[in-house]
Design an enzyme around this catalytic site. Structure first.
Site, short mmCIF file in Angstrom:
data_model
loop_
_atom_site.label_atom_id
_atom_site.label_comp_id
_atom_site.label_asym_id
_atom_site.label_seq_id
_atom_site.Cartn_x
_atom_site.Cartn_y
_atom_site.Cartn_z
N SER A 94 11.50 6.18 15.04
CA SER A 94 10.34 5.77 15.84
C SER A 94 10.81 5.48 17.26
O SER A 94 11.42 4.45 17.51
CB SER A 94 9.69 4.52 15.24
OG SER A 94 9.11 4.80 14.00
N GLU A 119 0.82 -1.20 0.00
CA GLU A 119 0.00 0.00 0.00
C GLU A 119 0.85 1.25 0.00
O GLU A 119 1.99 1.26 0.47
CB GLU A 119 -0.94 0.00 1.20
CG GLU A 119 -0.25 -0.06 2.54
CD GLU A 119 -1.23 -0.30 3.67
OE1 GLU A 119 -1.64 0.68 4.30
OE2 GLU A 119 -1.59 -1.47 3.91
N GLY A 121 7.00 -2.08 6.09
CA GLY A 121 8.41 -2.46 6.01
C GLY A 121 9.32 -1.52 6.77
O GLY A 121 8.98 -0.37 7.03
N GLU A 122 10.47 -2.04 7.14
CA GLU A 122 11.53 -1.26 7.79
C GLU A 122 12.59 -0.94 6.73
O GLU A 122 13.30 -1.84 6.26
CB GLU A 122 12.13 -2.07 8.94
CG GLU A 122 13.48 -1.60 9.46
CD GLU A 122 13.52 -0.14 9.87
OE1 GLU A 122 14.39 0.58 9.35
OE2 GLU A 122 12.69 0.27 10.71
N CYS A 164 1.55 -1.39 15.10
CA CYS A 164 1.59 -1.32 13.64
C CYS A 164 0.93 -2.54 13.01
O CYS A 164 1.31 -3.68 13.30
CB CYS A 164 3.04 -1.21 13.17
SG CYS A 164 3.20 -1.07 11.39
N SER A 197 11.98 6.76 7.62
CA SER A 197 11.61 6.44 9.00
C SER A 197 12.10 5.05 9.37
O SER A 197 11.90 4.09 8.63
CB SER A 197 10.09 6.51 9.16
OG SER A 197 9.70 6.11 10.45
N CYS A 244 6.40 -6.74 7.28
CA CYS A 244 7.50 -6.24 8.10
C CYS A 244 7.79 -7.26 9.20
O CYS A 244 6.88 -7.91 9.69
CB CYS A 244 7.13 -4.89 8.72
SG CYS A 244 8.45 -4.14 9.71
N CYS A 298 -0.64 2.97 8.41
CA CYS A 298 0.23 1.94 7.84
C CYS A 298 -0.29 0.52 8.07
O CYS A 298 -0.51 0.10 9.20
CB CYS A 298 1.62 2.08 8.45
SG CYS A 298 2.79 0.89 7.82
N ASN A 308 -2.49 4.88 16.14
CA ASN A 308 -3.54 4.26 15.32
C ASN A 308 -4.06 3.03 16.04
O ASN A 308 -3.29 2.12 16.36
CB ASN A 308 -2.98 3.85 13.95
CG ASN A 308 -2.55 5.04 13.13
OD1 ASN A 308 -3.32 5.97 12.95
ND2 ASN A 308 -1.32 5.02 12.65
#
Length: 342
Positions: free
Chosen positions: A213, A91, A158-159, A118, A190, A111, A332, A289
């Protein structure tokens, strides 16, 4: 067959020369792809028939298919689900601002970092995205909205630093004047805080913004929220941040998602002030979120503002992130997970 979007202009020139083709054809092909957004070699009118066939036999333009597109009620946020050639879905989110259009791109399918707040990490990581696949999200989105995208945030699924080689090549590609020519200062990366990779990124001397983060100034709570904290302490993370600042002279953004009753107290704000005081940094406070897989609730606006005021009183520049696209699951991982789990 290879994705031509993974190639730099020089790499494509070298490939064409190896096939006894003219090197200047590479620039023509790039012009069709990146400026005219034409993704079929057969529609590239100034390319000879023989060269088109050669390209078609060896390459594809790996722009993903749009499987879902949502627009927020205020028409300022678009959420896309993109499907790649192998069927994997990621996405991207486009946010429209007065200063230009910004896109949040994914760097992996899923991820593996396991951050508790998340949605994109709930099913683990399936695979890394290539540099061209990350780039293609911008191109597909530009074609869909009919407008140029001028800002990029690597903050989707993803990281980024867990996919270091592909992400750094993406940075080289997207900022090149032969492709999308997006300025480095218009790009934010990020990370949850992979310490050695932060230092490696610093050594690349990009002029991008690094966002960390953080989410807690205390190791114990950060370990509960973010498994990466079991590997790297806040002290080690701050040392890496200092290295990055000293090497690049770029301000770091610290992201802090406020969870009601968890990390939003005045005590936490004071501790965070102590950790960050004197650093070339900015704090972005984020209402967390809410996802059904955990019990995290958003902190109240009053608590968020009080938290921010403590930081400001200690000389730390602080903002509260504007929530965009909540009505279309723009956070996310939320939309992709609801789609693939059907």
């Amino acid at each position: 067959m290879e994705n031509i979007l993974d190639f730099t202009l020089e790499e494509l020139k070298e490939w064409l020369i190896s096939k006894e083709e003219k090197a200047f054809r590479a620039k023509q092909v790039f012009d069709w792809i990146y400026n005219k957004l034409i993704f079929d070699f057969n529609n590239m009118k100034n390319i000879p028939y023989k060269t088109k066939n050669l390209l078609s036999d060896n390459f594809y333009v790996g722009v993903p298919k749009v499987v879902k597109k949502l627009m927020s009620q205020d028409k300022n946020t678009y959420k896309f689900l993109f499907e790649y050639k192998d069927g994997n879905i990621i996405e991207s989110v486009v946010m429209k601002y007065k200063h230009g259009n910004s896109i949040c791109v994914s760097t992996q399918v899923g991820c593996r970092m396991g951050c508790k707040f998340c949605a994109s990490t709930l099913d683990g990581v399936i695979r890394n995205l290539t540099s061209g696949e990350i780039l293609s999200q911008i191109m597909a989105a530009q074609k869909e909205i009919g407008e140029r995208i001028s800002n990029v945030v690597l903050m989707g699924s993803g990281e980024p630093l867990d996919n270091f080689q592909n992400v750094t090549k993406f940075l080289d590609l997207v900022t090149s004047d032969t492709t999308l020519n997006i300025g480095q200062r218009h790009i934010t990366l990020s990370t949850c805080g992979i310490v050695p990779k932060i230092k490696e990124l610093a050594d690349k001397n990009y002029n991008i913004t690094l966002a960390i983060s953080l989410h807690s100034p205390e190791d114990l709570l950060r370990k509960e929220m973010m498994p990466i904290a079991n590997k790297y302490s806040i002290k080690e993370l701050m040392e890496a941040c200092d290295y990055y600042i000293n090497k690049t002279n770029r301000r770091i953004t610290f992201e802090y998602a406020l969870v009601k009753g968890k990390n939003d107290s005045i005590k936490e704000a004071k501790k965070l002030s102590t950790v960050l005081k004197g650093k070339l940094c900015h704090v972005n406070l984020i209402p967390v979120n809410e996802i059904k897989e955990n019990s995290y609730e958003k902190s109240t606006l009053k608590n968020i503002e009080s938290f921010g005021n403590i930081l400001k009183e200690n000389g730390i520049e602080t903002t509260i992130r504007r929530e965009m696209g909540a009505d279309i699951n723009a956070a996310c991982g939320q939309l992709r997970r609801s789609y693939v789990s059907k």
